[in-house]
Design an enzyme around this catalytic site. Structure first.
Site, mmCIF file in Angstrom:
data_model
loop_
_atom_site.group_PDB
_atom_site.id
_atom_site.type_symbol
_atom_site.label_atom_id
_atom_site.label_comp_id
_atom_site.label_asym_id
_atom_site.label_seq_id
_atom_site.Cartn_x
_atom_site.Cartn_y
_atom_site.Cartn_z
ATOM 1 N N GLY A 1 -29.470 -4.016 -5.443
ATOM 2 C CA GLY A 1 -30.601 -4.859 -4.940
ATOM 3 C C GLY A 1 -31.928 -4.212 -5.213
ATOM 4 N N GLU B 1 -19.973 -14.621 2.898
ATOM 5 C CA GLU B 1 -19.973 -15.914 2.412
ATOM 6 C C GLU B 1 -18.748 -16.669 2.676
ATOM 7 O OE1 GLU B 1 -21.390 -16.654 -1.802
ATOM 8 O OE2 GLU B 1 -22.241 -14.755 -1.712
ATOM 9 N N LYS C 1 -20.490 -4.651 -10.633
ATOM 10 C CA LYS C 1 -21.350 -3.655 -10.521
ATOM 11 C C LYS C 1 -21.221 -2.349 -11.318
ATOM 12 C CE LYS C 1 -23.596 -5.836 -6.762
ATOM 13 N NZ LYS C 1 -23.523 -5.945 -5.227
ATOM 14 N N GLY D 1 -33.103 -20.227 -4.793
ATOM 15 C CA GLY D 1 -32.246 -20.176 -3.346
ATOM 16 C C GLY D 1 -33.160 -19.061 -2.728
ATOM 17 N N THR D 2 -32.197 -18.144 -1.994
ATOM 18 C CA THR D 2 -32.973 -17.072 -1.150
ATOM 19 C C THR D 2 -33.912 -16.490 -2.201
ATOM 20 O OG1 THR D 2 -30.734 -17.336 -0.038
ATOM 21 C CG2 THR D 2 -32.188 -15.360 0.400
ATOM 22 N N VAL D 3 -33.385 -15.569 -3.202
ATOM 23 C CA VAL D 3 -34.122 -14.702 -3.999
ATOM 24 C C VAL D 3 -35.232 -15.681 -4.751
ATOM 25 C CG1 VAL D 3 -33.864 -13.110 -6.037
ATOM 26 C CG2 VAL D 3 -32.085 -13.432 -4.441
ATOM 27 N N GLY E 1 -33.183 -21.140 -10.876
ATOM 28 C CA GLY E 1 -32.437 -21.051 -9.568
ATOM 29 C C GLY E 1 -33.607 -20.855 -8.556
#
Lengths: 438, 438
Positions: free
Chosen positions: B137, B193, B208, B16-18, B14
């Site tokens: 996070g 989103e 979570k 993407g943003t992270v 992946g």
């Protein structure tokens, strides 16, 4: 976990408030600890100064006054130290590490002076050295800094790490009492020790700041390198001045990554402990009594806060037992905890080069030209003024000045000069300011 | 660290943003990471869906669309996963673990459903499985729970763990807007989103909560066992009712150690996600926007709080890199991270047996006997009333009731019955209440 797993045997040094709680938790949670470690965790012996003192709940047959003998006994795997002080504790722990015993300690003063020696001894035998309880009691702080944030660049650690001074400052703020009166109250309620020097002069907080800075910046910092100001000079006038500005006074430990300054290129570390005015809206302003709270700022993580009980038998024992499970588990499944990480080896910048904001409150003669004369002294010393408030009070006036960031040395010279001006009757309060710009 | 230490090679799934932030930090902090790990940490490959999309700062030669092939490559030591979703991610990570690669993942949905399978695969080869970024996070939370508190008995975990819903509820509280309007605002600003279901219906928070409960109570809890209520039913009237009581509404994840109840002896685990009114004086009330905060209560440690950024590229990458340093270090110096700890194996108690306090706001006819009749319905269902406030408003009246702790099922029956009473015009708001007793 195999049923026949060999027990992990623990030597406990010290059986006071914290030690007693450790004995209790080891007994009450024996099954849970065994499941988490993968082997039973057993007490092999408890070193105390007086073996014949009654200690309810503590097995008398485990007591010994021979700490030096206990830490090298063949049947001991881990040494847990909650005595405190430098000597002879340092000797015992070095001996234990050299004998290959892992060490869990809550001893902030020792770590802040001799971490290098202790880590070297641990490295020589592959033993573990853990000390979560040395800073901020029950709050998981060192493990997050050492491990969770190992992939980030920490820029600042700021917090309240001493409960005694926090209790005293909270009391002064709430009641308007002076320092001596608030200290008496703290002593009476058991929040201050008979000799409160280590707390009120900031030595305890300075040790913790040294440990935090060492870990956060991968640089060995000792307590002696921490700029330290205690709270004995904080007056009711300071507290009132803070209150008038919507602020409160807290003893802060501040560890920063800074520019080396002078003609040295690159980065340095600045570590200081001092009282400071912070806005009442700041999260640290609401941290009262024996609670501790620490802010951590890092490039990627942004701002984090950790909050909890900073002292006390059970909270400290909780942190010690977390470490004990870790080192016991390392014995059972193999592996080692973090070693000293001092590779960055940044210089420690002296406080005289540090820049902080200041609040100065003066009693001055109420006549024209006073502000201009005072402002001129600030300008001479290149201390920039952020805000001024002047209030007439019959024959004299109150003049409150908040500066922009200024070097410590420049501020001191400025205040010395101002104190000598003929129309300045009194320097009521000089106090550092932290938190957002006013 | 020897100069010639073999590099640790990382496969990134992946980008993407992270993922982009992980690539950036691995590059910018390469020297620091190498020093902390004891060996260089290198990217071996990056699996993406579209290899030809422009990705500034990401080495194009590392990109591949063959994730399955990448995770088993001989030159890969660690797999870092920031794709999300259950399939095919689950397959890739199981394959990686079975091939002996350690895994670092931020995938809360996967962990909350398949932690058992993943841990079993890791155990079979001695690989590590770390997932700090899956919950809250950047906040170091799972490591403190798994390790720092391993010597304590955690009784409760309560927190705000979803930034989208927190943004929406904060906006409703500040502006008086309804849910739909606040959701639109969140979408417009990028806090929600395109399909916000996972957030607003509480699925994200439930995953979570399952992970937190599993770790805190050493018991496998899956997302499906979490009682889940989202915020789509929270109305402007609910928010106004909370405000009138000096409270605010937050979506809370609550994990508790409780009595098993019924005819079962011993302890159980109760895990729930739902909106609740909390006092404005509660520390969680001040947690706004994308920030997360989690309270942990334990027998010895007392109350702890962790606070920080709950989402975003860089904060999440910080947590991932902390884990990456840990698993890489384990490869270099030997040793393993914590394995699954589910030995306690407590039953998960259904919500119908859970007792919480409730706020109920009714529009009723303003005449004598209404309160008596309503109170009788509460009494019939054995729901005890803690406080009542009645205010006449011309022809009708507002009746606000706060209960003592009552089982969910009893409260639901009570409200159903009351809604059918002839003099009850409207059930304006029914909301759980958390925080101290009123």
């Amino acid at each position: 976990m195999t049923e026949a797993a060999k027990p992990i045997r623990v030597a406990l040094l010290g059986c006071g408030t914290v030690g007693t709680q450790i004995v209790r938790l080891l007994t009450e949670q024996a099954d849970d600890l065994a499941a988490r470690v993968g082997a039973p965790v057993e007490l092999a012996g408890i070193a105390v100064r007086r073996a014949n003192k009654p200690r309810p709940g503590v097995p008398a047959e485990l007591l010994t006054t021979d700490a030096a003998g206990l830490v090298t006994r063949d049947d001991v795997d881990v040494v847990v130290e909650v005595i405190g002080g430098i000597e002879p504790t340092r000797d015992w722990l070095l001996t234990a590490l050299k004998a290959g015993k892992s060490v869990v300690t809550a001893n902030k003063a020792l770590l802040a002076e001799h971490a290098g020696d202790l880590f070297a001894a641990a490295d020589a035998t592959g033993a573990d050295l853990y000390f979560e309880a040395a800073v901020a009691g029950a709050i998981p702080l060192l493990r997050p800094l050492r491990e969770s944030m190992a992939g980030d660049r920490i820029t600042r650690v700021m917090g309240i790490v001493n409960g005694t001074t926090n209790f005293i400052l909270s009391a002064m703020d709430e009641t308007g009492a002076g320092y001596a009166e608030a200290l008496d109250e703290a002593s009476r309620l058991g929040y201050a020790e008979a000799d409160p020097t280590a707390d009120v002069e900031g030595y305890d907080a300075a040790s913790k700041a040294a440990i935090l800075a060492s870990i956060a910046f991968h640089t060995r910092v000792t307590a002696g390198q921490v700029h330290r100001e205690g709270i004995t000079g904080v007056t009711a006038a300071d507290v009132a001045a803070a209150r008038a500005l919507g602020r409160t006074i807290k003893l802060l430990a501040i560890c920063e990554r800074v520019e080396a300054g002078g003609d040295r290129p690159g980065e340095a570390v600045a570590v200081r402990v001092h009282p400071a005015m912070i806005p009442r809206s700041h999260p640290l302003a609401g941290v009262n009594g024996a609670f501790n709270a620490v802010f951590v700022e890092a490039d990627a993580a942004g701002q984090l806060m950790f909050y909890g009980q900073g002292a006390g038998g059970a909270p400290t024992a909780s942190a010690v037992l977390g470490d004990l499970v870790a080192v016991a588990r390392n014995r059972v499944v193999g592996g080692r905890g973090p070693r000293e990480s001092a590779y960055a080896d940044l210089p420690v910048r002296p406080i005289a080069q540090a820049a902080t904001r200041y609040h100065i409150s003066l009693d001055v003669a109420d006549r024209a030209g006073v502000l201009a004369a005072v402002a001129a002294v600030f300008a001479q010393h290149e201390v920039s003024i952020a805000a001024v408030r002047q209030e007439g009070r019959s024959s004299d006036a109150s003049l409150v000045i908040v500066t922009h960031s200024a070097p410590d040395a420049a501020l001191r010279s400025t205040v010395d000069k101002i104190a000598g001006l003929p129309f300045v009757h009194d320097v009521v309060s000089v106090m550092r300011v932290e938190g957002e710009e006013l």
